[in-house]
Design a protein around this motif. Structure first.
Motif, PDB file in Angstrom:
ATOM      1  N   PHE A   2      -8.662 -41.620  13.891  1.00 48.37           N
ATOM      2  CA  PHE A   2      -9.584 -42.558  14.804  1.00 48.37           C
ATOM      3  C   PHE A   2      -8.773 -43.073  15.673  1.00 48.37           C
ATOM      4  O   PHE A   2      -7.466 -43.550  15.389  1.00 48.37           O
ATOM      5  CB  PHE A   2     -10.103 -43.869  14.006  1.00 48.37           C
ATOM      6  CG  PHE A   2     -10.867 -44.720  14.749  1.00 48.37           C
ATOM      7  CD1 PHE A   2     -12.249 -44.033  15.103  1.00 48.37           C
ATOM      8  CD2 PHE A   2     -10.669 -45.813  15.023  1.00 48.37           C
ATOM      9  CE1 PHE A   2     -12.768 -45.026  15.482  1.00 48.37           C
ATOM     10  CE2 PHE A   2     -11.293 -46.692  15.344  1.00 48.37           C
ATOM     11  CZ  PHE A   2     -12.514 -46.382  15.900  1.00 48.37           C
ATOM     12  N   LEU A   3      -9.005 -43.026  16.946  1.00 41.95           N
ATOM     13  CA  LEU A   3      -8.277 -43.567  18.185  1.00 41.95           C
ATOM     14  C   LEU A   3      -8.764 -45.102  18.532  1.00 41.95           C
ATOM     15  O   LEU A   3      -9.917 -44.694  18.879  1.00 41.95           O
ATOM     16  CB  LEU A   3      -8.036 -42.585  19.093  1.00 41.95           C
ATOM     17  CG  LEU A   3      -7.523 -41.168  18.844  1.00 41.95           C
ATOM     18  CD1 LEU A   3      -7.400 -40.404  20.271  1.00 41.95           C
ATOM     19  CD2 LEU A   3      -6.079 -41.486  18.313  1.00 41.95           C
ATOM     20  N   PHE A   4      -7.826 -46.028  18.517  1.00 41.71           N
ATOM     21  CA  PHE A   4      -8.201 -47.561  18.937  1.00 41.71           C
ATOM     22  C   PHE A   4      -8.341 -47.473  20.531  1.00 41.71           C
ATOM     23  O   PHE A   4      -7.167 -47.240  21.058  1.00 41.71           O
ATOM     24  CB  PHE A   4      -7.588 -48.416  18.476  1.00 41.71           C
ATOM     25  CG  PHE A   4      -7.972 -48.376  16.935  1.00 41.71           C
ATOM     26  CD1 PHE A   4      -9.078 -49.113  16.517  1.00 41.71           C
ATOM     27  CD2 PHE A   4      -7.324 -47.784  16.002  1.00 41.71           C
ATOM     28  CE1 PHE A   4      -9.317 -49.260  15.066  1.00 41.71           C
ATOM     29  CE2 PHE A   4      -7.583 -47.916  14.515  1.00 41.71           C
ATOM     30  CZ  PHE A   4      -8.650 -48.346  14.146  1.00 41.71           C
ATOM     31  N   ILE A  43      -8.166 -53.436   9.007  1.00 41.97           N
ATOM     32  CA  ILE A  43      -6.871 -53.269   8.882  1.00 41.97           C
ATOM     33  C   ILE A  43      -6.134 -51.865   9.347  1.00 41.97           C
ATOM     34  O   ILE A  43      -7.046 -50.920   8.902  1.00 41.97           O
ATOM     35  CB  ILE A  43      -6.334 -53.811   7.398  1.00 41.97           C
ATOM     36  CG1 ILE A  43      -4.890 -53.850   7.209  1.00 41.97           C
ATOM     37  CG2 ILE A  43      -6.868 -52.882   6.172  1.00 41.97           C
ATOM     38  CD1 ILE A  43      -4.349 -54.313   5.819  1.00 41.97           C
ATOM     39  N   ALA A  44      -5.146 -51.709   9.788  1.00 38.63           N
ATOM     40  CA  ALA A  44      -4.837 -50.416  10.330  1.00 38.63           C
ATOM     41  C   ALA A  44      -3.291 -50.549  10.314  1.00 38.63           C
ATOM     42  O   ALA A  44      -2.650 -51.599  10.571  1.00 38.63           O
ATOM     43  CB  ALA A  44      -5.504 -50.136  11.670  1.00 38.63           C
ATOM     44  N   THR A  45      -2.651 -49.140  10.297  1.00 42.84           N
ATOM     45  CA  THR A  45      -1.269 -48.983  10.447  1.00 42.84           C
ATOM     46  C   THR A  45      -1.044 -47.780  11.649  1.00 42.84           C
ATOM     47  O   THR A  45      -1.878 -46.993  11.811  1.00 42.84           O
ATOM     48  CB  THR A  45      -0.819 -48.543   8.888  1.00 42.84           C
ATOM     49  OG1 THR A  45      -0.977 -49.320   7.980  1.00 42.84           O
ATOM     50  CG2 THR A  45       0.775 -48.188   9.196  1.00 42.84           C
ATOM     51  N   ALA A  56      -0.716 -52.171   2.863  1.00 47.07           N
ATOM     52  CA  ALA A  56      -1.111 -52.496   1.480  1.00 47.07           C
ATOM     53  C   ALA A  56      -0.515 -53.853   1.108  1.00 47.07           C
ATOM     54  O   ALA A  56      -1.024 -54.777   0.479  1.00 47.07           O
ATOM     55  CB  ALA A  56      -0.735 -51.556   0.403  1.00 47.07           C
ATOM     56  N   GLN A  57       0.769 -53.853   1.610  1.00 42.00           N
ATOM     57  CA  GLN A  57       1.730 -55.383   1.523  1.00 42.00           C
ATOM     58  C   GLN A  57       0.900 -56.378   2.248  1.00 42.00           C
ATOM     59  O   GLN A  57       0.905 -57.643   1.663  1.00 42.00           O
ATOM     60  CB  GLN A  57       2.999 -54.774   1.889  1.00 42.00           C
ATOM     61  CG  GLN A  57       3.815 -54.057   1.053  1.00 42.00           C
ATOM     62  CD  GLN A  57       5.225 -53.766   1.565  1.00 42.00           C
ATOM     63  OE1 GLN A  57       5.813 -54.639   2.298  1.00 42.00           O
ATOM     64  NE2 GLN A  57       5.662 -52.584   1.061  1.00 42.00           N
ATOM     65  N   LEU A  58       0.508 -56.117   3.614  1.00 40.43           N
ATOM     66  CA  LEU A  58      -0.202 -57.112   4.358  1.00 40.43           C
ATOM     67  C   LEU A  58      -1.415 -57.515   3.590  1.00 40.43           C
ATOM     68  O   LEU A  58      -1.742 -58.626   3.500  1.00 40.43           O
ATOM     69  CB  LEU A  58      -0.393 -56.487   5.676  1.00 40.43           C
ATOM     70  CG  LEU A  58      -1.174 -57.455   6.669  1.00 40.43           C
ATOM     71  CD1 LEU A  58      -0.323 -58.796   6.858  1.00 40.43           C
ATOM     72  CD2 LEU A  58      -1.384 -56.918   8.051  1.00 40.43           C
TER      73      LEU A  58
END
Length: 132
Positions: A2-4, A43-45, A56-58
Protein backbone atom coordinates in the motif's frame (compact mmCIF):
# COMPACT_ATOMS: atom_id res chain seq x y z
CA UNK A 1 1.77 -3.23 -0.82
CA UNK A 2 0.00 0.00 0.00
CA UNK A 3 1.52 3.33 -1.07
CA UNK A 4 0.60 6.40 0.94
CA UNK A 5 -0.04 9.64 -0.90
CA UNK A 6 -2.81 12.12 -1.62
CA UNK A 7 -4.83 9.65 -3.71
CA UNK A 8 -4.58 6.97 -1.01
CA UNK A 9 -6.82 9.03 1.28
CA UNK A 10 -9.82 7.51 -0.50
CA UNK A 11 -8.61 4.04 0.44
CA UNK A 12 -8.21 4.99 4.12
CA UNK A 13 -11.58 6.77 4.17
CA UNK A 14 -13.32 3.67 2.80
CA UNK A 15 -11.79 1.42 5.44
CA UNK A 16 -12.51 3.78 8.33
CA UNK A 17 -16.10 4.36 7.22
CA UNK A 18 -16.63 0.60 7.03
CA UNK A 19 -14.79 0.06 10.34
CA UNK A 20 -17.30 2.26 12.12
CA UNK A 21 -20.26 0.25 10.80
CA UNK A 22 -18.55 -3.10 11.32
CA UNK A 23 -17.29 -2.20 14.78
CA UNK A 24 -20.72 -1.22 16.03
CA UNK A 25 -22.22 -4.50 14.86
CA UNK A 26 -19.42 -6.32 16.72
CA UNK A 27 -19.13 -4.09 19.80
CA UNK A 28 -22.79 -3.81 20.71
CA UNK A 29 -23.15 -7.53 21.50
CA UNK A 30 -20.09 -7.22 23.77
CA UNK A 31 -21.82 -4.43 25.71
CA UNK A 32 -19.74 -1.56 24.30
CA UNK A 33 -20.85 1.67 22.67
CA UNK A 34 -18.78 3.41 20.02
CA UNK A 35 -18.16 6.38 22.31
CA UNK A 36 -16.94 4.02 25.03
CA UNK A 37 -14.06 2.65 22.95
CA UNK A 38 -10.79 3.96 21.61
CA UNK A 39 -9.81 3.31 18.01
CA UNK A 40 -6.36 2.97 16.43
CA UNK A 41 -6.80 4.68 13.09
CA UNK A 42 -3.40 4.10 11.53
CA UNK A 43 -0.02 2.68 12.35
CA UNK A 44 2.55 2.06 9.65
CA UNK A 45 6.24 1.30 9.32
CA UNK A 46 8.51 2.49 6.54
CA UNK A 47 9.20 -0.64 4.44
CA UNK A 48 12.94 -0.01 4.93
CA UNK A 49 12.51 -0.64 8.67
CA UNK A 50 9.68 -3.18 8.53
CA UNK A 51 10.14 -6.40 10.47
CA UNK A 52 12.23 -4.88 13.28
CA UNK A 53 9.33 -4.62 15.73
CA UNK A 54 9.27 -0.80 15.81
CA UNK A 55 5.56 -0.57 15.07
CA UNK A 56 4.72 -3.12 17.77
CA UNK A 57 6.91 -1.29 20.29
CA UNK A 58 5.24 2.02 19.49
CA UNK A 59 1.77 0.51 19.80
CA UNK A 60 2.70 -1.25 23.07
CA UNK A 61 3.89 2.07 24.51
CA UNK A 62 0.63 3.75 23.45
CA UNK A 63 -1.47 0.91 24.93
CA UNK A 64 0.30 1.26 28.29
CA UNK A 65 -0.31 5.01 28.24
CA UNK A 66 -3.94 4.48 27.23
CA UNK A 67 -4.52 2.05 30.11
CA UNK A 68 -3.15 4.57 32.63
CA UNK A 69 -5.26 7.42 31.28
CA UNK A 70 -8.43 5.50 30.40
CA UNK A 71 -8.67 2.38 32.58
CA UNK A 72 -11.26 -0.12 31.41
CA UNK A 73 -11.72 1.47 27.97
CA UNK A 74 -11.15 -1.10 25.20
CA UNK A 75 -9.08 -0.40 22.10
CA UNK A 76 -10.37 -1.40 18.67
CA UNK A 77 -8.41 -1.56 15.42
CA UNK A 78 -8.57 -3.07 11.99
CA UNK A 79 -6.00 -4.47 9.61
CA UNK A 80 -5.93 -5.96 6.15
CA UNK A 81 -2.96 -8.29 6.61
CA UNK A 82 -2.61 -11.61 8.41
CA UNK A 83 0.92 -10.56 9.43
CA UNK A 84 -0.35 -7.46 11.25
CA UNK A 85 -3.16 -9.49 12.82
CA UNK A 86 -0.56 -11.85 14.35
CA UNK A 87 1.39 -8.88 15.75
CA UNK A 88 -1.74 -7.39 17.29
CA UNK A 89 -2.74 -10.73 18.79
CA UNK A 90 0.71 -11.01 20.41
CA UNK A 91 0.02 -7.60 21.99
CA UNK A 92 -3.19 -8.97 23.49
CA UNK A 93 -5.78 -8.02 20.88
CA UNK A 94 -8.55 -10.51 20.22
CA UNK A 95 -9.85 -11.16 16.72
CA UNK A 96 -13.56 -10.37 16.36
CA UNK A 97 -14.45 -10.75 12.70
CA UNK A 98 -13.44 -10.01 9.13
CA UNK A 99 -15.19 -9.17 5.94
CA UNK A 100 -14.39 -8.42 2.34
CA UNK A 101 -14.29 -4.74 1.46
CA UNK A 102 -14.57 -3.34 -2.04
CA UNK A 103 -12.65 -0.07 -1.87
CA UNK A 104 -12.89 1.04 -5.48
CA UNK A 105 -9.09 1.38 -5.50
CA UNK A 106 -6.24 -0.57 -7.01
CA UNK A 107 -3.64 -2.35 -4.87
CA UNK A 108 -1.74 0.94 -4.46
CA UNK A 109 -4.77 2.77 -3.08
CA UNK A 110 -5.40 4.73 -6.26
CA UNK A 111 -9.11 5.34 -6.96
CA UNK A 112 -10.25 3.38 -9.99
CA UNK A 113 -11.94 4.98 -12.99
CA UNK A 114 -15.53 3.83 -13.60
CA UNK A 115 -14.62 1.58 -16.54
CA UNK A 116 -11.62 -0.10 -14.83
CA UNK A 117 -12.02 -3.56 -13.36
CA UNK A 118 -11.49 -3.86 -9.60
CA UNK A 119 -8.62 -6.04 -8.31
CA UNK A 120 -9.28 -9.78 -8.40
CA UNK A 121 -8.14 -10.09 -4.78
CA UNK A 122 -10.47 -7.95 -2.65
CA UNK A 123 -9.25 -6.50 0.62
CA UNK A 124 -10.13 -8.34 3.81
CA UNK A 125 -10.75 -6.09 6.78
CA UNK A 126 -10.07 -7.78 10.14
CA UNK A 127 -11.35 -6.15 13.35
CA UNK A 128 -9.65 -6.80 16.70
CA UNK A 129 -10.26 -5.59 20.25
CA UNK A 130 -8.03 -5.18 23.30
CA UNK A 131 -9.89 -5.36 26.58
CA UNK A 132 -8.54 -5.04 30.13
Amino acid sequence: MFLFGPTAVWHLYTFERDLEVLSMSLLSPLGYKKDGCSFVLLIATDPEFSGNGYGAQLLQWQIERHRREFPGVPVVLDTTTAQAQRVYEKLGFRYLESRTVQTGTDSNGIKLAKDVMAPTEPFKQRVLILEE
